[in-house]
Design a protein around this motif. Structure first.
Motif, PDB file in Angstrom:
ATOM      1  N   GLU A 188       3.615   4.671  -5.946  1.00  0.00           N
ATOM      2  CA  GLU A 188       4.347   4.760  -4.630  1.00  0.00           C
ATOM      3  C   GLU A 188       4.697   3.234  -4.386  1.00  0.00           C
ATOM      4  N   ILE A 189       4.042   2.183  -4.630  1.00  0.00           N
ATOM      5  CA  ILE A 189       4.287   0.831  -4.286  1.00  0.00           C
ATOM      6  C   ILE A 189       5.508   0.465  -5.011  1.00  0.00           C
ATOM      7  N   TRP A 190       5.473   0.511  -6.336  1.00  0.00           N
ATOM      8  CA  TRP A 190       6.458   0.339  -7.288  1.00  0.00           C
ATOM      9  C   TRP A 190       7.856   0.972  -6.981  1.00  0.00           C
ATOM     10  N   GLU A 191       7.819   2.399  -6.498  1.00  0.00           N
ATOM     11  CA  GLU A 191       8.941   2.975  -6.208  1.00  0.00           C
ATOM     12  C   GLU A 191       9.691   2.492  -4.760  1.00  0.00           C
ATOM     13  N   LYS A 192       8.708   2.165  -3.856  1.00  0.00           N
ATOM     14  CA  LYS A 192       9.346   1.541  -2.620  1.00  0.00           C
ATOM     15  C   LYS A 192       9.859   0.053  -3.006  1.00  0.00           C
TER      16      LYS A 192
END
Length: 105
Positions: free
Chosen positions: A70-74
């Motif tokens: 999730e963090i990498w996508e954001k």
């Protein structure tokens, strides 16, 4: 506890273009670190190599594998990252990363 539920550390190494060390550090301080923190990632630390002025490394901590995703996508969809992407291509020649789990000692 399932492996996917365990805290993950991501260690990333970058080979940077000659003479771009200061630029890489500035970019990390002003773009990467703030974005990781904005989205819930923890920057454990960042380092330059004592043996080469062309190596930059940093480590991130994630609560689990799904939070990492999730963090990498954001991070990759953030306008600040998108704006800085062209500069990144001028600074970084190559990179590698590995995911780590802590062991009890």
């Amino acid at each position: 506890m399932k492996e996917s539920d365990q805290v993950l550390f991501e260690l990333r190494f970058y080979e940077i273009s000659a003479g771009q060390g200061d630029r890489m550090i500035k970019r990390f301080k002003t773009v990467s670190a703030p974005l990781f923190e904005r989205y819930g990632g923890e920057v454990v630390g960042a380092w330059t190599s004592a043996e080469s002025d062309r190596i930059f490394a940093f480590m991130l901590r994630f609560d689990d594998s799904s939070s990492r995703d999730e963090i990498w996508e954001k991070y990759h969809n953030d306008p600040l990252f998108i704006e800085a992407r062209a500069e990144q291509k001028q600074i970084i020649e190559s990179g590698t990363s590995t995911l780590l789990r802590a062991v009890e000692l």
